[in-house]
Each structure stands twice: as structure tokens, then as C-alpha cells.
Design an enzyme around this catalytic site. Structure first.
Site, mmCIF file in Angstrom:
data_model
loop_
_atom_site.group_PDB
_atom_site.id
_atom_site.type_symbol
_atom_site.label_atom_id
_atom_site.label_comp_id
_atom_site.label_asym_id
_atom_site.label_seq_id
_atom_site.Cartn_x
_atom_site.Cartn_y
_atom_site.Cartn_z
ATOM 1 C CG ASP A 1 -2.031 1.013 1.150
ATOM 2 O OD1 ASP A 1 -2.880 0.938 0.252
ATOM 3 O OD2 ASP A 1 -2.005 1.923 2.000
ATOM 4 C CE1 TYR B 1 -5.830 6.449 -0.182
ATOM 5 C CE2 TYR B 1 -4.634 6.756 1.868
ATOM 6 C CZ TYR B 1 -5.276 5.933 0.978
ATOM 7 O OH TYR B 1 -5.371 4.590 1.240
ATOM 8 C CG HIS C 1 -4.845 -3.668 1.730
ATOM 9 N ND1 HIS C 1 -4.250 -3.161 0.607
ATOM 10 C CD2 HIS C 1 -4.732 -2.695 2.681
ATOM 11 C CE1 HIS C 1 -3.802 -1.942 0.841
ATOM 12 N NE2 HIS C 1 -4.083 -1.641 2.096
#
Length: 405
Positions: free
Chosen positions: A210, A327, A383
Site C-alpha cells: 500500500d 492520498y 491487503h
């Protein structure tokens, strides 16, 4: 940082007081022992907020039972009851079973305390191994793997110096500077200065997922090899389109994720101030926001106590509002570089492919963008592979890194 976030930081009296806790000779940055220990007031406040938190009424969307439209109301009702009785002190005991540290690092006129779990070997041939988490994860993801290494090896023959940091803004590490912009380029430089200050920074091994994989891509030139569980976002023009059945199903999952699973990322990248402030007002709101990912991005939803442990860590350390900058950086900032386009083509890369990643891309997409020397498909896992499949992931790490000279 506040005393609540800092916990209890203890300076070394002797390095012989903890197994696997002897720092490398010649460490050049200030390093202190760290003990997770939240204040009683913080825990009392959390329990009060959980017990008094309001849950929305039943709606068509939250009562379907299949989480098609997000977290279910029934899950939140169950989680609220469990959280009201949850004992964080047991989690602290678990965390403190491992050698925890904080390193004081100066970067761009700011001082950062970077928390990390470290398993240091006395083996003269031990290789540095950096494990980097993502969002909504933490260093907790890799403690099951650390435990497997501890069970298999003594500190005399452990083949790695294992470093598991909390990225800046996450858990017990300092947050980004509030007076200047902050990006994943800055994170990579801070993490490299940690490894360099520990005298492990000449050439180290990395495993990441990630957000951590984006840091790893930036560190590739400083490492001997990089292994990731994800980290790309597009198909190369020359990619081989001969896919296995697993990969066909993976691309179907990618399409569904693109259609209905990216709302959180759009919000976190475009309005991080708003969502950060909203989710920091109510622990149940935070639990719903990140708990959804532990349901959607895994083969089997982890035990509720595992989700509560992460939610509690996030709440007590103000992680959520401090952890959204990747992000903004990746999706809406000038960097706009999520993925490996133009990535490193010389450092060996290894890929562990898990089917329940939100976007499990085919092998050929990785091969077209990185120097891939190891790729392994798995039938289970998602994940949070370090939590879901620690034995499988550990074997991948050892098999891949054993190929690297």
C-alpha cells in the site's frame, strides 16, 4: 507531541536488558527505548465516547447484510458493545513484548521522533530488512511475522536486522510538519535517514504494501531488493495480455474496485481536512471508516478484536487526521505518481500476489514496469497479508531475499 502520544520513553541503561534489542555498533542518531503506555485519562475518555456514541437508524443501505453499500449497522452495533469492554492494556502488553524504540531525526528544519520495532541480530552476516505498512494499517501488521522470526531464530543466528517503523503521522511517530507541505518523498528521506543512522543504510532489503510500497519505490536506489504486495496503478502499453484465471478474476476485482471502492480515496485526497476533522470527533465513526476496509480488502474478515486494536491505536494516537497526506500527495498533489510508471528498472523486485487486494493487477503489468525477479500467486489473502497470511508472506520474503546477493 502530546504526552498521550509519546507514551513512556525510556533511555537505555544497558543494551543487554532486552533480547533482540542491542542496537548496531556505531549508531549515529539518538535512539531511546519506548514503551507503549497510554494515560488512564485517555483510555477513560475513549470508553466514555464509545459508550455514548450514537448509531444511525436502520436504513435500506446499512441493513442489507452484504456490505454492498459500506459497513453494516449490525456490525457497528456489535463492535460498539465489544469496544466498550475492550482492554487496551492487553494490546500494550503484546506490543511491549517486542523491542520498541524511538529515533530522533532532524529533517528540513523539523525534528521527528520515528517509532520502530527492531529485532537486531548478533549474527555478523545479518542483513537489514525494512518492513513498511500502509493505510489503514500500522506496524501491528508485521508483528506476527516478527514473532515467527523470533520463534525460528535466536538473536545469535537471526539472518536479518528487522526494522518495522511507524510511518510519520502513524501511531507513535511524529506527524508531518504543520507549517509546510509534506509528501511521500519526504517520508522516504526520513526513513532512509533512520536506516542510515542505525548504520543499516548502505544497502537494505525492503518489504512493503500500500502506501509503504510507494515509499519503497522511492527507496529502491538505496536498497538491494524491494518486495511489495501492490504498488502499481496502470497497464503498460506493451503488457502481455495472456492472463491466468486468477488474474482474470483479479482484473474483475480491479474493475469493481474502480467502480464502487474508491470513494474513500477521493475524499481523503481532495478533502483530507474535512474527513480528518470529522473522523477525529467520534471513535465509532473512525471504526466504521477503517473497519470497512478490513471487511472489503480481506479473504476473511479478521477477528473483531484485531480491528478494534487498530482502531484504538488510531484513536489514541490521533493517527487518522495525521495519516491522510499520502492520498493528497498521490492523487491530487503535484506528485500524482501512484504506481510504478518510470520506476526503478535495475533494483530486483519481488511480488507477492494476493487475490483479495482491492486491485490485484496481473504479473505482466509489474514486469513491464519493474525489474521483477520473483513473482508468486497465492490463493488466499488480501491487503493485510502480514495479519492474514504471516507464514505465507514470511516464506515469500525468505525465498526472494535468499536470491539476492
Amino acid at each position: 507531541m502530546s504526552s498521550i502520544v509519546d507514551g513512556c520513553k525510556e533511555h537505555f541503561k544497558t543494551q543487554a536488558d532486552m533480547q533482540y534489542g542491542v542496537l548496531p555498533h556505531g549508531t549515529t542518531v539518538p535512539v531511546s527505548r519506548f514503551k507503549a503506555s497510554m494515560s488512564p485519562e485517555a483510555l477513560e475518555e475513549l470508553h466514555l465516547l464509545v459508550r455514548s456514541a450514537k448509531i444511525a437508524p436502520v436504513t435500506y443501505e446499512n441493513d442489507l447484510g452484504d456490505e454492498k453499500f459500506g459497513i453494516s449497522r449490525s456490525f457497528l452495533v456489535q463492535a460498539k458493545a465489544a469496544w466498550a469492554e475492550y482492554d487496551w492494556r492487553k494490546s500494550e502488553e503484546y506490543i511491549n513484548k517486542y523491542p520498541n524504540f524511538k529515533a530522533s531525526l532532524a529533517y528540513e528544519n523539523h525534528d521527528y521522533d520515528v517509532h520502530f520495532v527492531g529485532l537486531f541480530s548478533k549474527n555478523q552476516n545479518a542483513r537489514p530488512l525494512l518492513l513498511l505498512h500502509g493505510w489503514p494499517g500500522s506496524f501491528l501488521e508485521f508483528l506476527p511475522i516478527a514473532d515467527l522470526f523470533k520463534r525460528q531464530y535466536s538473536e545469535e543466528n537471526l539472518p536479518y536486522h528487522i526494522i518495522i517503523p511507524s510511518l510519520p503521522g502513524y501511531a507513535f511517530s511524529s506527524g508531518p510538519a504543520v507549517t509546510t507541505d509534506f509528501s511521500l518523498d519526504d517520508v522516504s528521506k526520513i526513513i532512509h535517514s533512520l536506516m542510515d543512522g542505525l548504520k543499516l543504510g548502505t544497502s537494505y532489503l525492503i518489504h512493503a504494501g500500500d502506501v509503504g510500497s510507494q515509499v519503497a519505490l522511492r527507496l529502491a536506489n538505496s536498497s538491494s531488493a524491494v518486495k511489495v504486495t501492490n504498488g502499481i496503478s496502470s497497464k503498460p502499453d506493451d503488457a502481455d495480455e495472456t492472463y491466468t484465471q486468477q488474474e482474470v478474476e483479479g482484473l474483475q476485482r480491479v474493475a469493481e474496485f474502480s467502480r464502487s471502492g474508491t470513494g474513500y480515496a477521493i475524499e481523503q485526497s481532495t478533502k483530507p481536512a474535512t474527513i480528518g476533522l470529522v473522523l477525529a470527533t467520534n471513535p465509532l465513526a473512525l471504526l466504521a471508516w477503517i473497519g470497512e476496509k478490513y471487511q472489503d480488502w480481506t479473504d476473511t474478515t479478521p477477528p473483531l478484536i484485531t480491528i478494534l486494536e487498530t482502531a484504538t491505536l488510531y484513536w489514541l494516537t490521533d493517527t487518522l487526521p495525521r495519516s491522510l497526506y499520502p492520498y493528497r500527495d498521490l492523487f491530487s498533489g503535484s506528485n500524482n505518481s501512484f504506481g510504478t510508471q518510470g520506476g526503478n528498472k535495475t533494483t530486483p523486485f519481488g511480488i507477492s500476489w494476493f487475490p483479495k487486494e482491492p486491485a490485484p493487477f496481473p504479473q505482466s503489468w509489474f514486469v513491464g514496469q519493474l525489474h521483477v525477479t520473483f513473482f508468486r500467486h497465492h490463493d488466499k489473502g488480501g491487503h493485510f497479508a502480514g495479519l492474514e497470511q504471516p507464514e505465507v508472506l514470511k516464506k515469500d520474503l525468505e525465498d526472494f531475499f535468499s536470491q539476492i546477493q
